[in-house]
Design a protein around this motif. Structure first.
Motif, short mmCIF file in Angstrom:
data_model
loop_
_atom_site.label_atom_id
_atom_site.label_comp_id
_atom_site.label_asym_id
_atom_site.label_seq_id
_atom_site.Cartn_x
_atom_site.Cartn_y
_atom_site.Cartn_z
N VAL A 144 -22.46 -12.59 -37.50
CA VAL A 144 -23.46 -12.60 -36.42
C VAL A 144 -24.82 -12.93 -37.02
O VAL A 144 -25.37 -12.18 -37.83
CB VAL A 144 -23.53 -11.23 -35.71
N GLU A 145 -25.40 -14.06 -36.59
CA GLU A 145 -26.66 -14.56 -37.15
C GLU A 145 -27.32 -15.47 -36.13
O GLU A 145 -26.67 -16.36 -35.58
CB GLU A 145 -26.38 -15.31 -38.45
N ASP A 146 -28.61 -15.26 -35.86
CA ASP A 146 -29.29 -16.05 -34.84
C ASP A 146 -29.80 -17.39 -35.34
O ASP A 146 -30.03 -18.31 -34.55
CB ASP A 146 -30.45 -15.25 -34.23
N ASN A 147 -30.01 -17.53 -36.65
CA ASN A 147 -30.50 -18.78 -37.21
C ASN A 147 -29.33 -19.75 -37.34
O ASN A 147 -28.40 -19.52 -38.12
CB ASN A 147 -31.14 -18.52 -38.58
N ALA A 148 -29.38 -20.85 -36.58
CA ALA A 148 -28.25 -21.77 -36.52
C ALA A 148 -27.93 -22.39 -37.88
O ALA A 148 -26.76 -22.57 -38.23
CB ALA A 148 -28.54 -22.88 -35.50
N MET B 73 -24.40 -21.82 -39.86
CA MET B 73 -23.53 -22.91 -40.25
C MET B 73 -23.27 -22.91 -41.76
O MET B 73 -22.14 -23.09 -42.21
CB MET B 73 -24.16 -24.25 -39.83
N THR B 74 -24.34 -22.67 -42.53
CA THR B 74 -24.22 -22.71 -44.00
C THR B 74 -23.32 -21.59 -44.51
O THR B 74 -22.43 -21.82 -45.32
CB THR B 74 -25.61 -22.60 -44.65
N VAL B 75 -23.57 -20.36 -44.06
CA VAL B 75 -22.79 -19.22 -44.53
C VAL B 75 -21.34 -19.33 -44.07
O VAL B 75 -20.41 -19.01 -44.83
CB VAL B 75 -23.42 -17.90 -44.06
N LYS B 76 -21.13 -19.79 -42.86
CA LYS B 76 -19.76 -19.97 -42.38
C LYS B 76 -19.00 -20.94 -43.26
O LYS B 76 -17.84 -20.70 -43.63
CB LYS B 76 -19.77 -20.48 -40.93
N ALA C 172 -21.08 -15.36 -33.87
CA ALA C 172 -21.89 -15.11 -32.67
C ALA C 172 -23.34 -15.29 -33.07
O ALA C 172 -23.69 -15.13 -34.25
CB ALA C 172 -21.65 -13.70 -32.13
N GLN C 173 -24.21 -15.60 -32.12
CA GLN C 173 -25.60 -15.92 -32.44
C GLN C 173 -26.59 -14.82 -32.06
O GLN C 173 -27.78 -14.98 -32.27
CB GLN C 173 -26.02 -17.25 -31.82
#
Length: 209
Positions: free
Chosen positions: A84-88, A92-95, A108-109
């Motif tokens: 869960v992270e709001d910074n797109a 994307m990078t961590v995923k 989730a954002q």
């Protein structure tokens, strides 16, 4: 060394003297109700969050055998992660990084989206949150922040380990995370070896099977 002072209703010790249990990063904390950091090792585990699961673990030898052949990154292979992270861009990078380590990642954002999704039923298969080994939750987000979302998940009975992601490691921030129900704090940016150490410790405590 990490000193954990638990409540009088139970006692619990972490074998941090063992090499494979040692985590020396100053950027990561596993939290205990009255944990005291005595060295640059910055790790704390919430004892009450793990004891119930630990008591259900009857064969610790099996856990040790599973961990014996896994290094700090290998332990992440196949783990199901809800991020869960709001910074797109960060999301994307961590995923992508987690996926390269072998994790299966859902995202989730914001906290509201996470709570809504994690608490939805999966028919006769239980609840959606049960599909994950652990949750990575940013603390500061719009709509509903990580503190509110974690508290709501815990109130709903979610026992899945939740790791706080934050840019702050002050004692006040750690205490706040502990109070709402996070199991650990990881200071950004995420480093996979640190996350692997965290997951290994959770597995030893029966929090991840």
């Amino acid at each position: 060394m990490i000193l954990l002072r638990c409540s009088q209703t139970f006692s619990f010790a972490i074998p941090f003297q063992r090499v494979e249990d040692r985590v020396t990063s100053p950027r990561m904390r596993l939290m205990g109700a009255e944990a005291v950091e005595e060295s640059r090792a910055n790790i704390r585990i919430h004892p009450s969050a793990s004891l119930e699961n630990l008591e259900r673990t009857t064969d610790t030898t099996e856990i040790e055998q599973r961990l014996a052949g896994l290094d700090r990154l290998g332990v992440l292979e196949g783990k199901r992660v809800y991020f869960v992270e709001d910074n797109a861009l960060v999301l994307m990078t961590v995923k992508r990084v987690l996926a390269k380590a072998g994790c299966v990642v859902s995202t989730a954002q914001d906290g509201q989206e996470a709570v809504t999704e994690l608490l939805r039923p999966l028919g006769e298969n239980g609840w959606y949150y049960e599909s994950f080994d652990f949750i990575l939750m940013d603390c500061l987000m719009p709509e509903k922040d990580g503190y509110e979302a974690t508290a709501e998940l815990r109130s709903a009975g979610v026992k899945t380990p939740i790791i706080a992601l934050t840019g702050n490691s002050l004692q006040a921030d750690v205490d706040r995370c502990l109070h709402v129900g996070y199991d650990a704090v990881l200071v950004k940016p995420i480093l996979l070896p640190e996350l692997g150490d965290l997951v290994r410790t959770f597995m030893r405590r029966g929090m991840i099977v």
